[in-house]
Design an enzyme around this catalytic site. Structure first.
Site, PDB file in Angstrom:
ATOM      1  N   LYS A  77       0.847  -1.195   0.000  1.00 39.81           N
ATOM      2  CA  LYS A  77       0.000   0.000   0.000  1.00 39.81           C
ATOM      3  C   LYS A  77       0.881   1.243   0.000  1.00 39.81           C
ATOM      4  CE  LYS A  77      -3.961   2.026   2.486  1.00 39.81           C
ATOM      5  NZ  LYS A  77      -4.749   2.012   3.745  1.00 39.81           N
ATOM      6  N   HIS A 106      -3.045   2.250  16.740  1.00 42.87           N
ATOM      7  CA  HIS A 106      -2.275   3.359  16.189  1.00 42.87           C
ATOM      8  C   HIS A 106      -3.164   4.256  15.338  1.00 42.87           C
ATOM      9  CE1 HIS A 106      -2.141   0.073  13.254  1.00 42.87           C
ATOM     10  NE2 HIS A 106      -1.923   0.974  12.297  1.00 42.87           N
ATOM     11  N   HIS A 144      -6.897   2.450  15.047  1.00 47.04           N
ATOM     12  CA  HIS A 144      -7.264   1.088  14.655  1.00 47.04           C
ATOM     13  C   HIS A 144      -6.105   0.145  14.940  1.00 47.04           C
ATOM     14  CE1 HIS A 144      -4.822   2.375  11.260  1.00 47.04           C
ATOM     15  NE2 HIS A 144      -4.705   1.104  10.892  1.00 47.04           N
ATOM     16  N   ASP A 153      -4.319  -3.325  12.979  1.00 51.99           N
ATOM     17  CA  ASP A 153      -4.297  -3.927  11.647  1.00 51.99           C
ATOM     18  C   ASP A 153      -4.829  -5.353  11.697  1.00 51.99           C
ATOM     19  OD1 ASP A 153      -3.202  -1.621  10.625  1.00 51.99           O
ATOM     20  OD2 ASP A 153      -1.146  -2.375  10.592  1.00 51.99           O
TER      21      ASP A 153
END
Length: 333
Positions: free
Chosen positions: A200, A275, A219, A221
């Protein structure tokens, strides 16, 4: 081709004055008010992978922080620099060219170019555009989602991915040993040679009021690991002991996030890191995360040797694609 939309990049270039209200976060999320500024802050561990004992330090950081940085990791600086060069080149393309690679989830095209202009549960948007696609294993790669007009793009991503596959195996090995398991236990549990690597590029353009918004909301991961290359613009923050802390930029380091699947596999011994990302008033921040994921059909649960009468299973085994569906749609796990 996906549906066209205004990107944050375009909005930033045309914006005069205040931030549009849909980007203004609730007060309890304002970076200016919630970032730790109360004196010397703890720093996420920086681990030299060439040193004896680095494995124990990696396991300790996964338990205590869920995030660490690695240096002397074996990825040559020119390989990283070329990955960054072609990523910057993609976002310098004209809008029409970028839109050729737009995501179109309605038609099943989930790889490609997109933006975070969609609203979250509170009706807020985040200050971020992105481009992503699978880079391994070969049978899951769709080169039609990769920009064909950028010289060197495919070569740069494939070269970097080879290093990510090697580094992920090394990290999985250290983390397995840190749990008292065989070195290959984690790699096997996450699919072995079928493990999926998703590249990404995050793009956070200059923002007129960065103290009021976020590039990415808080959030964890969904991945096993996330390995991230930042540029030198501060932005990544981790939540620890009730505070948000900046993750300092360390030249030539890679930032490693522990994801949900490792927390599940370890039965909670290792922590997926909460994070978020802040943005900058004058400078563009970019990052290049690689998400290391199990194949969708593979079920991940706590390793049997980590489940005991004193430490019962904290998580249910679930196919990764089912886990993704539940998390994305905020359904019970």
């Amino acid at each position: 081709m996906g549906e066209t939309h205004q990107s944050v990049q375009e909005l930033a270039a045309s914006l005069v004055g205040a931030l549009p209200p849909e980007f203004v976060r609730s007060e309890h999320e304002h970076p200016a008010a919630t970032t730790f500024r109360g004196g010397p802050a703890p720093h996420a561990p920086v681990i030299d992978m060439s040193e004896p004992g680095c494995g124990a330090r990696i396991a300790g950081a996964a338990r205590e922080w869920g995030l660490f940085q690695v240096v002397n990791h074996g990825v040559p600086p020119p390989v990283v620099a070329e990955l960054q060069r072609v990523g910057r080149a993609f976002f310098a393309l004209p809008r029409e060219e970028k839109e050729r690679y737009a995501m179109d989830p309605a038609s099943g095209k989930i790889e490609g170019y997109g933006t975070k202009l969609q609203r979250d549960l509170e009706g807020k948007k985040t200050w971020n555009d992105f481009f992503f696609h699978v880079v391994a294993p070969p049978e899951k790669v769709d080169h039609g989602a990769w920009p064909r007009s950028l010289a060197g793009y495919r070569e740069a991503n494939e070269a970097y991915c080879l290093h990510m596959q090697r580094l992920a195996r090394e990290l999985f090995g250290h983390l397995s040993l840190g749990l008292g398991l065989e070195e290959g236990a984690m790699a096997e549990a996450f699919g072995g040679g079928g493990t999926v690597f998703l590249q990404k590029i995050n793009y956070y353009p200059p923002c007129p009021q960065p103290e009021l918004t976020l590039g990415v909301a808080p959030h964890t991961d969904m991945s096993t690991l996330t390995v991230l290359v930042p540029n030198d613009v501060q932005g990544l923050q981790v939540f620890r002991n009730g505070h948000w802390y900046d993750v300092e930029y360390v030249p030539d380091a890679l930032i490693v996030h522990i994801g949900d699947q490792i927390e599940i596999f370890s039965n909670g011994a290792y922590k997926a890191v909460l994070h978020r990302t802040t943005v900058n008033k004058e400078k563009t921040r970019m990052s290049w995360p690689v998400f290391v994921e199990p194949p969708g059909e593979l079920a991940v649960g706590p390793h049997p040797r980590l489940v005991t009468g004193e430490n019962p299973a904290r998580y249910k085994a679930k196919k990764f694609k089912e886990y993704q569906h539940c998390k994305i749609n905020k359904l019970p796990m």
